[in-house]
Design a protein around this motif. Structure first.
Motif, PDB file in Angstrom:
ATOM      1  N   LEU A   1       4.741  15.486  52.241  1.00 16.65           N
ATOM      2  CA  LEU A   1       5.839  15.409  52.574  1.00 16.65           C
ATOM      3  C   LEU A   1       6.427  14.240  52.924  1.00 16.65           C
ATOM      4  O   LEU A   1       7.524  13.898  52.582  1.00 16.65           O
ATOM      5  CB  LEU A   1       6.104  16.405  53.909  1.00 16.65           C
ATOM      6  CG  LEU A   1       6.415  17.954  53.598  1.00 16.65           C
ATOM      7  CD1 LEU A   1       6.411  18.631  54.973  1.00 16.65           C
ATOM      8  CD2 LEU A   1       7.499  18.127  52.525  1.00 16.65           C
ATOM      9  N   VAL A   2       5.640  13.278  53.428  1.00 20.47           N
ATOM     10  CA  VAL A   2       5.954  11.833  53.646  1.00 20.47           C
ATOM     11  C   VAL A   2       6.254  11.256  52.499  1.00 20.47           C
ATOM     12  O   VAL A   2       7.396  10.485  52.019  1.00 20.47           O
ATOM     13  CB  VAL A   2       5.254  10.793  54.295  1.00 20.47           C
ATOM     14  CG1 VAL A   2       5.395   9.799  54.373  1.00 20.47           C
ATOM     15  CG2 VAL A   2       4.834  11.358  55.866  1.00 20.47           C
ATOM     16  N   ARG A   3       5.154  11.491  51.363  1.00 26.13           N
ATOM     17  CA  ARG A   3       5.594  10.878  50.055  1.00 26.13           C
ATOM     18  C   ARG A   3       7.049  11.502  49.389  1.00 26.13           C
ATOM     19  O   ARG A   3       7.690  10.474  48.790  1.00 26.13           O
ATOM     20  CB  ARG A   3       4.591  11.213  49.139  1.00 26.13           C
ATOM     21  CG  ARG A   3       4.750  10.846  47.555  1.00 26.13           C
ATOM     22  CD  ARG A   3       3.401  11.241  46.805  1.00 26.13           C
ATOM     23  NE  ARG A   3       3.542  12.731  46.746  1.00 26.13           N
ATOM     24  CZ  ARG A   3       4.400  13.376  45.968  1.00 26.13           C
ATOM     25  NH1 ARG A   3       5.383  13.065  45.211  1.00 26.13           N
ATOM     26  NH2 ARG A   3       4.243  14.848  45.937  1.00 26.13           N
ATOM     27  N   ARG A   4       7.043  12.763  49.526  1.00 21.74           N
ATOM     28  CA  ARG A   4       8.319  13.148  49.086  1.00 21.74           C
ATOM     29  C   ARG A   4       9.574  12.742  49.623  1.00 21.74           C
ATOM     30  O   ARG A   4      10.892  12.332  49.064  1.00 21.74           O
ATOM     31  CB  ARG A   4       8.469  14.800  49.161  1.00 21.74           C
ATOM     32  CG  ARG A   4       7.204  15.371  48.149  1.00 21.74           C
ATOM     33  CD  ARG A   4       7.333  16.900  48.563  1.00 21.74           C
ATOM     34  NE  ARG A   4       6.368  17.687  47.856  1.00 21.74           N
ATOM     35  CZ  ARG A   4       6.169  18.100  46.676  1.00 21.74           C
ATOM     36  NH1 ARG A   4       7.669  18.084  45.942  1.00 21.74           N
ATOM     37  NH2 ARG A   4       5.434  18.710  46.023  1.00 21.74           N
ATOM     38  N   CYS A   5       9.718  12.326  51.121  1.00 21.04           N
ATOM     39  CA  CYS A   5      10.522  11.917  51.759  1.00 21.04           C
ATOM     40  C   CYS A   5      11.141  10.429  51.281  1.00 21.04           C
ATOM     41  O   CYS A   5      12.360  10.185  51.258  1.00 21.04           O
ATOM     42  CB  CYS A   5      10.320  11.867  53.429  1.00 21.04           C
ATOM     43  SG  CYS A   5      10.585  13.542  54.175  1.00 21.04           S
ATOM     44  N   ARG A   6      10.007   9.867  51.022  1.00 24.91           N
ATOM     45  CA  ARG A   6      10.347   8.410  50.459  1.00 24.91           C
ATOM     46  C   ARG A   6      11.151   8.661  49.187  1.00 24.91           C
ATOM     47  O   ARG A   6      12.168   7.503  48.996  1.00 24.91           O
ATOM     48  CB  ARG A   6       8.856   7.571  50.127  1.00 24.91           C
ATOM     49  CG  ARG A   6       8.348   7.264  51.482  1.00 24.91           C
ATOM     50  CD  ARG A   6       7.085   6.429  51.236  1.00 24.91           C
ATOM     51  NE  ARG A   6       6.457   6.139  52.243  1.00 24.91           N
ATOM     52  CZ  ARG A   6       6.705   5.257  53.401  1.00 24.91           C
ATOM     53  NH1 ARG A   6       7.757   4.628  53.250  1.00 24.91           N
ATOM     54  NH2 ARG A   6       5.930   5.144  54.530  1.00 24.91           N
ATOM     55  N   GLU A   7      10.578   9.780  48.275  1.00 32.27           N
ATOM     56  CA  GLU A   7      11.452   9.821  46.954  1.00 32.27           C
ATOM     57  C   GLU A   7      12.798  10.198  47.292  1.00 32.27           C
ATOM     58  O   GLU A   7      13.718   9.704  46.540  1.00 32.27           O
ATOM     59  CB  GLU A   7      10.555  10.714  46.237  1.00 32.27           C
ATOM     60  CG  GLU A   7       9.262  10.417  45.755  1.00 32.27           C
ATOM     61  CD  GLU A   7       8.628  11.433  44.915  1.00 32.27           C
ATOM     62  OE1 GLU A   7       8.864  12.404  44.904  1.00 32.27           O
ATOM     63  OE2 GLU A   7       7.308  11.080  44.529  1.00 32.27           O
ATOM     64  N   TRP A   8      12.961  11.006  48.108  1.00 33.17           N
ATOM     65  CA  TRP A   8      14.375  11.802  48.564  1.00 33.17           C
ATOM     66  C   TRP A   8      15.247  10.305  49.090  1.00 33.17           C
ATOM     67  O   TRP A   8      16.367  10.274  48.691  1.00 33.17           O
ATOM     68  CB  TRP A   8      14.224  12.692  49.389  1.00 33.17           C
ATOM     69  CG  TRP A   8      13.637  13.930  48.905  1.00 33.17           C
ATOM     70  CD1 TRP A   8      13.728  14.297  47.533  1.00 33.17           C
ATOM     71  CD2 TRP A   8      12.899  14.841  49.506  1.00 33.17           C
ATOM     72  NE1 TRP A   8      12.891  15.384  47.468  1.00 33.17           N
ATOM     73  CE2 TRP A   8      12.406  15.933  48.503  1.00 33.17           C
ATOM     74  CE3 TRP A   8      12.511  15.042  50.745  1.00 33.17           C
ATOM     75  CZ2 TRP A   8      11.516  16.771  49.152  1.00 33.17           C
ATOM     76  CZ3 TRP A   8      11.553  16.254  51.362  1.00 33.17           C
ATOM     77  CH2 TRP A   8      11.388  17.094  50.299  1.00 33.17           C
ATOM     78  N   ALA A   9      14.509   9.573  49.905  1.00 40.11           N
ATOM     79  CA  ALA A   9      15.542   8.532  50.473  1.00 40.11           C
ATOM     80  C   ALA A   9      15.844   7.318  49.521  1.00 40.11           C
ATOM     81  O   ALA A   9      16.744   6.574  49.596  1.00 40.11           O
ATOM     82  CB  ALA A   9      14.576   7.985  51.742  1.00 40.11           C
ATOM     83  N   ARG A  10      15.181   7.288  48.298  1.00 41.91           N
ATOM     84  CA  ARG A  10      15.540   6.286  47.255  1.00 41.91           C
ATOM     85  C   ARG A  10      16.494   7.081  46.027  1.00 41.91           C
ATOM     86  O   ARG A  10      17.043   6.327  45.366  1.00 41.91           O
ATOM     87  CB  ARG A  10      14.126   6.106  46.535  1.00 41.91           C
ATOM     88  CG  ARG A  10      13.175   5.272  47.156  1.00 41.91           C
ATOM     89  CD  ARG A  10      12.146   4.570  46.118  1.00 41.91           C
ATOM     90  NE  ARG A  10      11.436   5.694  45.831  1.00 41.91           N
ATOM     91  CZ  ARG A  10      10.123   5.710  46.153  1.00 41.91           C
ATOM     92  NH1 ARG A  10       9.407   5.128  47.162  1.00 41.91           N
ATOM     93  NH2 ARG A  10       9.444   6.697  45.393  1.00 41.91           N
TER      94      ARG A  10
END
Length: 219
Positions: free
Chosen positions: A32-41
Motif C-alpha cells: 500500500l505504501v508503494r501504491r500511495c507513492r504511485e497515486w501521489a505522482r
C-alpha cells in the motif's frame, strides 16, 4: 495482495466505531505504501487545501475516484483533468474491513465504495475535529493507517468538544465507523514521529487512506 490479514483483537471504541489493531500484515502495508507513492505522482499530486476561512490544511492529500476539497466533491481536478480512478483494491479492502469490524460486509443494496482520500502527515501535521458529511451514502467510513503512529481523537455526533476518546492508531491498523457513529466528529491532534516499523518504505510520516461511499451519481 494475497497475504492474509492479521489482527490483535477487535476494540469497540463507541457504538458503530471499531478499531482493529494490526489488521494489515507487513507485506500488505509495504504494498500500500508503494501504491500511495504511485497515486501521489498522479495528476492530482499531494495538495494542501485552503479552508473557507482562509487557513491552509497542514495535511497533504490526494483524491481517487472523486476530487474532494472543503467541502464538496467534483469529478475533475482544479485544472480540469479527470480525477484518477478509484482503485478496485481499495474497494475490496473497505468491504473486508467492514466485515471484520461488524461481522458482515456492506449490504448488496448499499452504494459502492468509490472515493479514497490519501492523507500524508509529517511531524507537524494535524487534522481538526470534523465530520465526514459530504457524502450522500450512509455507509461506514474505512480508515487504514501506515507509517508513524498517531493519536486519533474520536468524538460524538453533536459537538467538536468532549466527550471523546483518544485512540493510538499504528501502522497496519484499521478503524471503521458507521451506523450511530457515522457522523461523529473526529481528528488527529498529533502524530508520534519515528514510530513507523522498519522496512515499510516510508522513512518518516504517516499515511492515512480513508475510503468512503460518496452516494453520488457520475457526472
Amino acid at each position: 495482495m494475497s497475504e492474509p490479514l492479521f489482527g490483535a483483537g477487535r476494540v469497540e471504541v463507541a457504538p458503530g466505531a471499531v478499531h482493529l489493531p494490526g489488521w494489515l500484515g507487513a507485506g500488505s502495508q509495504r504494498d500500500l505504501v508503494r501504491r500511495c507513492r504511485e497515486w501521489a505522482r498522479g495528476p492530482g499530486g499531494m495538495a494542501r487545501h485552503r479552508m473557507p476561512r482562509g487557513g491552509v490544511m497542514s495535511v497533504r492529500m490526494t483524491a481517487l475516484g472523486w476530487f474532494w476539497e472543503p467541502y464538496r466533491y467534483a469529478r475533475t481536478l482544479p485544472g480540469g483533468e479527470p480525477v484518477p480512478p478509484f482503485p478496485p483494491i481499495l474497494g475490496d479492502l473497505a468491504r473486508e474491513g467492514v466485515a471484520a469490524a461488524f461481522g458482515a460486509p456492506p449490504g448488496p443494496g448499499d452504494p459502492p465504495y468509490d472515493v479514497a482520500l490519501v492523507n500524508f502527515y509529517d511531524a507537524e501535521a494535524r487534522m481538526g475535529m470534523h465530520q465526514d458529511r459530504d457524502e450522500r451514502a450512509d455507509v461506514p467510513v474505512v480508515s487504514l493507517s501506515l507509517g508513524d503512529t498517531c493519536v486519533f481523537r474520536f468524538g460524538n455526533t453533536r459537538t467538536r468538544t468532549r466527550p471523546y476518546t483518544d485512540v493510538e492508531l499504528a501502522s497496519g491498523d484499521l478503524f471503521v465507523f458507521g451506523g450511530p457513529a457515522r457522523m461523529a466528529y473526529h481528528g488527529v491532534p498529533r502524530t508520534r514521529p519515528g514510530t513507523a516499523p522498519a522496512g515499510l518504505g516510508l522513512e518518516a510520516g504517516r499515511l492515512n487512506i480513508t475510503i468512503r461511499a460518496s452516494g453520488l451519481e457520475p457526472e
